[in-house]
Design a protein around this motif. Structure first.
Motif, PDB file in Angstrom:
ATOM      1  N   LEU A 127     -20.627  15.449   3.947  1.00  0.00           N
ATOM      2  CA  LEU A 127     -19.813  15.453   2.651  1.00  0.00           C
ATOM      3  C   LEU A 127     -18.442  15.063   3.390  1.00  0.00           C
ATOM      4  O   LEU A 127     -17.883  15.260   4.359  1.00  0.00           O
ATOM      5  N   TYR A 128     -17.831  14.301   2.345  1.00  0.00           N
ATOM      6  CA  TYR A 128     -16.455  13.848   2.484  1.00  0.00           C
ATOM      7  C   TYR A 128     -15.631  13.828   1.486  1.00  0.00           C
ATOM      8  O   TYR A 128     -16.084  13.538   0.206  1.00  0.00           O
ATOM      9  N   PHE A 129     -14.437  14.430   1.313  1.00  0.00           N
ATOM     10  CA  PHE A 129     -13.272  14.626   0.642  1.00  0.00           C
ATOM     11  C   PHE A 129     -11.970  13.753   1.033  1.00  0.00           C
ATOM     12  O   PHE A 129     -11.438  14.239   1.899  1.00  0.00           O
ATOM     13  N   GLY A 130     -11.448  13.023  -0.046  1.00  0.00           N
ATOM     14  CA  GLY A 130     -10.324  12.325   0.277  1.00  0.00           C
ATOM     15  C   GLY A 130      -9.301  12.446  -0.953  1.00  0.00           C
ATOM     16  O   GLY A 130      -9.784  12.313  -2.029  1.00  0.00           O
ATOM     17  N   TYR A 131      -8.060  12.635  -0.530  1.00  0.00           N
ATOM     18  CA  TYR A 131      -6.928  12.883  -1.572  1.00  0.00           C
ATOM     19  C   TYR A 131      -5.790  12.244  -0.761  1.00  0.00           C
ATOM     20  O   TYR A 131      -5.078  13.229  -0.349  1.00  0.00           O
ATOM     21  N   PRO A 132      -5.796  10.872  -0.686  1.00  0.00           N
ATOM     22  CA  PRO A 132      -6.631   9.873  -1.228  1.00  0.00           C
ATOM     23  C   PRO A 132      -7.814   9.537  -0.190  1.00  0.00           C
ATOM     24  O   PRO A 132      -7.537  10.235   0.870  1.00  0.00           O
ATOM     25  N   GLY A 133      -8.602   8.913  -0.359  1.00  0.00           N
ATOM     26  CA  GLY A 133      -9.813   8.310   0.279  1.00  0.00           C
ATOM     27  C   GLY A 133     -10.349   7.180  -0.049  1.00  0.00           C
ATOM     28  O   GLY A 133      -9.699   6.553  -1.130  1.00  0.00           O
ATOM     29  N   GLU A 134     -11.651   6.874   0.251  1.00  0.00           N
ATOM     30  CA  GLU A 134     -12.305   5.715  -0.107  1.00  0.00           C
ATOM     31  C   GLU A 134     -13.596   6.040  -0.561  1.00  0.00           C
ATOM     32  O   GLU A 134     -14.385   6.717   0.102  1.00  0.00           O
ATOM     33  N   PRO A 135     -14.029   5.697  -1.786  1.00  0.00           N
ATOM     34  CA  PRO A 135     -15.468   6.156  -2.371  1.00  0.00           C
ATOM     35  C   PRO A 135     -16.347   4.993  -1.639  1.00  0.00           C
ATOM     36  O   PRO A 135     -15.925   4.052  -0.831  1.00  0.00           O
ATOM     37  N   ALA A 136     -17.774   5.260  -2.028  1.00  0.00           N
ATOM     38  CA  ALA A 136     -18.759   4.542  -1.127  1.00  0.00           C
ATOM     39  C   ALA A 136     -18.850   3.318  -2.490  1.00  0.00           C
ATOM     40  O   ALA A 136     -19.921   3.092  -2.869  1.00  0.00           O
ATOM     41  N   LEU A 137     -17.927   2.374  -2.133  1.00  0.00           N
ATOM     42  CA  LEU A 137     -18.026   1.049  -2.800  1.00  0.00           C
ATOM     43  C   LEU A 137     -17.476   0.008  -2.128  1.00  0.00           C
ATOM     44  O   LEU A 137     -16.265   0.083  -1.814  1.00  0.00           O
ATOM     45  N   GLY A 138     -18.366  -1.172  -1.753  1.00  0.00           N
ATOM     46  CA  GLY A 138     -17.734  -2.274  -1.315  1.00  0.00           C
ATOM     47  C   GLY A 138     -18.019  -2.220   0.300  1.00  0.00           C
ATOM     48  O   GLY A 138     -18.681  -1.250   0.968  1.00  0.00           O
ATOM     49  N   PRO A 139     -17.494  -3.241   1.020  1.00  0.00           N
ATOM     50  CA  PRO A 139     -17.670  -3.400   2.593  1.00  0.00           C
ATOM     51  C   PRO A 139     -16.629  -2.655   3.066  1.00  0.00           C
ATOM     52  O   PRO A 139     -15.608  -2.102   2.261  1.00  0.00           O
ATOM     53  N   PRO A 140     -16.579  -2.359   4.697  1.00  0.00           N
ATOM     54  CA  PRO A 140     -15.342  -2.084   4.997  1.00  0.00           C
ATOM     55  C   PRO A 140     -14.034  -2.608   4.627  1.00  0.00           C
ATOM     56  O   PRO A 140     -14.176  -3.912   4.593  1.00  0.00           O
ATOM     57  N   THR A 141     -12.988  -2.059   4.399  1.00  0.00           N
ATOM     58  CA  THR A 141     -11.886  -2.658   3.819  1.00  0.00           C
ATOM     59  C   THR A 141     -11.271  -3.748   5.048  1.00  0.00           C
ATOM     60  O   THR A 141     -11.422  -3.776   6.234  1.00  0.00           O
ATOM     61  N   HIS A 199       0.802  -1.231   0.043  1.00  0.00           N
ATOM     62  CA  HIS A 199       0.065  -0.180  -0.174  1.00  0.00           C
ATOM     63  C   HIS A 199       0.921   1.312   0.037  1.00  0.00           C
ATOM     64  O   HIS A 199       2.230   1.157   0.371  1.00  0.00           O
ATOM     65  N   ASP A 200       0.349   2.397  -0.367  1.00  0.00           N
ATOM     66  CA  ASP A 200       0.965   3.645  -0.551  1.00  0.00           C
ATOM     67  C   ASP A 200       1.567   4.247   0.903  1.00  0.00           C
ATOM     68  O   ASP A 200       0.737   3.746   1.928  1.00  0.00           O
ATOM     69  N   LEU A 201       2.416   5.008   1.046  1.00  0.00           N
ATOM     70  CA  LEU A 201       2.900   5.461   2.196  1.00  0.00           C
ATOM     71  C   LEU A 201       1.445   6.576   2.828  1.00  0.00           C
ATOM     72  O   LEU A 201       1.120   6.365   3.911  1.00  0.00           O
ATOM     73  N   PHE A 202       0.843   7.074   1.879  1.00  0.00           N
ATOM     74  CA  PHE A 202      -0.419   7.773   2.258  1.00  0.00           C
ATOM     75  C   PHE A 202      -1.530   7.270   1.689  1.00  0.00           C
ATOM     76  O   PHE A 202      -1.709   6.916   0.517  1.00  0.00           O
ATOM     77  N   ASP A 203      -2.350   6.645   2.509  1.00  0.00           N
ATOM     78  CA  ASP A 203      -3.462   5.714   2.210  1.00  0.00           C
ATOM     79  C   ASP A 203      -4.779   6.459   2.487  1.00  0.00           C
ATOM     80  O   ASP A 203      -5.641   6.130   1.722  1.00  0.00           O
ATOM     81  N   GLU A 204      -4.721   7.494   3.011  1.00  0.00           N
ATOM     82  CA  GLU A 204      -6.015   8.286   3.306  1.00  0.00           C
ATOM     83  C   GLU A 204      -5.894   9.717   4.011  1.00  0.00           C
ATOM     84  O   GLU A 204      -4.970   9.642   5.058  1.00  0.00           O
ATOM     85  N   LEU A 205      -5.981  10.658   3.357  1.00  0.00           N
ATOM     86  CA  LEU A 205      -6.095  11.897   3.681  1.00  0.00           C
ATOM     87  C   LEU A 205      -7.269  12.786   3.585  1.00  0.00           C
ATOM     88  O   LEU A 205      -7.567  13.160   2.229  1.00  0.00           O
ATOM     89  N   SER A 206      -8.163  12.931   4.334  1.00  0.00           N
ATOM     90  CA  SER A 206      -9.686  13.294   4.024  1.00  0.00           C
ATOM     91  C   SER A 206      -9.896  14.176   5.099  1.00  0.00           C
ATOM     92  O   SER A 206      -9.586  14.326   6.261  1.00  0.00           O
TER      93      SER A 206
END
Length: 458
Positions: A192-206, A170-177
């Protein structure tokens, strides 16, 4: 009010004295029970006042990766810090280990998959909240560019070659939201949620944020059918919640992270997804989701993928220091060149005191192209499976940091037609590891049991 034991009487009581004694005893019990009930209500109010960093209307225990939900009863492993009304919660884990994977495509090595995450919230009055999260991983250092050996795993690339039978780092930065949430009344809220990087509303909890998978150092084989979008460089999500039902939609960058694990990839916002989540009880979390992912693989820029997922997570608290967590996940990819392929996963994690037993079963349909086979087999689809069981015993438990010694064994099943690539031997893997993470965060709710009392002194 102080609770003290009654002194024994020096002489037998008369009938009137006995009646008075029973009357006092009843009053005493009622008052003690009222005190304990009040104490329990205060604890419950404390628990309910601890909100998710994403949505002020959610309890903290419901929060997971991105904007996904786990059951409200899920235990939390982390360390909380309060700065006035601001809250900071730290999570994470590291697995120093030796792992050995069989067959011609296997490998053995010493490594340490890891991640750390901070969640911050700042209230804006009584009905609004600002949130922020940072998640990082030192996988680029501990795993290297090729990642770690994992039989039948696929996805992403190294040196412009597709990875196979390895889990990418995984990347050094996995979420910055950042997020903003607003509660309109008792039952209705939005965020409202903004991530760069982040996780979209798709799939179960990681997987690393599901308690059923949290003690397993390996990623699921169906990761790129279920929850691989958890590191996405450019995500915007809007959610509307009514009671225990949430509807949310995202626009995001479809391209998976590139081989440079230290940089921030260019955002495109060329993909979209939608998800419906429902927590009907404290112990249950359900979700269905669908997304369009444009050009997820850098080596296949023309690929277009439609992903559909559904999951059920059931968590059952069994006592002050005992819990049973289970997950069922289904994911389907519909690719422009390969059609539909399915993945199924069942996980279970049973923890009692210092001991944890966990298991995972999964079956994934992978094409010869995914497994990087010869051109003659590229378009064929091969069902592959994994059966995993593991055990962890905590050497340090409940002292701020839990350090567990664990072992895991996996058997992999495959069609005979893959023997030309993997050999005729049984596919298996084993590993020995340390699991280091924060201890259970109890919200102050699980102190030592009160001593029995027989009297009250004011």
């Amino acid at each position: 009010m102080t609770l003290v034991p009654l002194k024994p009487k020096s002489k037998p009581s008369t009938s009137n004295e006995a009646d008075m004694h029973h009357h006092d005893h009843d009053m005493m019990n009622q008052e003690a029970h009222g005190t304990l009930a009040s104490h329990g209500m205060e604890h419950q109010e404390m628990k309910m006042s601890m909100q998710s960093s994403v949505n002020i209307a959610d309890p903290m225990s419901r929060e997971s990766s991105g904007t996904a939900w786990v059951p409200d009863s899920t235990p939390m492993y982390g360390k909380m810090f309060m700065f006035g009304d601001d809250m900071l919660m730290l999570h994470g884990a590291i697995f120093p280990r030796y792992t050995n994977v069989s067959t011609r495509r296997g490998d053995d090595r010493i490594d340490a998959p890891n991640w750390i995450m901070g969640m911050y919230s700042h209230p804006l009055g009584e009905s609004a909240q600002f949130g922020g999260r940072l998640m990082m991983s030192l996988d680029p250092l501990t795993e290297g560019g090729r990642g770690y050996p994992l039989l039948f795993q696929s996805g992403e690339s190294w040196h412009n070659q597709p990875l196979h039978d390895r889990q990418h780092p995984h990347d050094l930065f996995d979420e910055l939201s950042i997020s903003y949430s607003q509660k309109f009344d008792h039952d209705l809220s939005a965020y409202l949620y903004f991530g760069y990087p982040g996780e979209p509303a798709l799939g179960p909890p990681t997987f690393m944020h599901r308690l059923s998978a949290m003690d397993d150092p390996d990623a699921p084989l169906g990761h790129h059918w279920q929850d691989s979008t958890h590191v996405t460089f450019g995500v915007a999500t809007a959610g509307l919640q009514w009671r225990s039902v949430k509807v949310e939609g995202s626009i995001f960058t479809g391209r998976e992270p590139d081989e440079n694990r230290y940089d921030f990839d260019r955002p495109e916002f060329d993909s979209y997804s939608g998800r419906i989540s429902w927590n009907p009880t404290q112990n249950l979390a359900l979700q269905v989701s669908h997304g369009y992912i444009k050009s997820p693989e850098a080596l296949e820029p023309d690929l277009k993928r439609h992903r559909t997922t559904a999951s059920l997570i059931y968590n059952l608290p069994l006592g002050e220091d005992s819990n049973w967590s289970n997950s069922f996940v289904w994911g389907q990819n519909h690719d422009t060149s390969e059609g539909k392929t399915q993945s199924f996963l069942i996980e279970s994690n049973y923890q009692r005191g210092r001991s944890t037993v966990y298991a995972r079963w999964e079956r994934v349909e992978k094409s010869g192209h995914e497994l990087v086979l010869n051109p003659a087999d590229e378009l064929r689809v091969f069902p592959v499976s994994g059966y995993t069981i593991g055990y962890v015993h905590d050497l340090s438990h409940g002292n701020g940091v839990d350090v567990g010694l664990g072992a895991q064994f996996t058997v992999n099943d495959r069609p005979d037609s893959l023997d030309r690539y993997y050999g005729n031997d049984l596919g298996y893997a084993f590993q020995f590891f340390l699991r280091v993470r924060p201890s259970l965060h109890s919200h102050g709710l699980h102190g030592p049991p009160e001593h029995a009392v027989t009297g009250i002194q004011k």
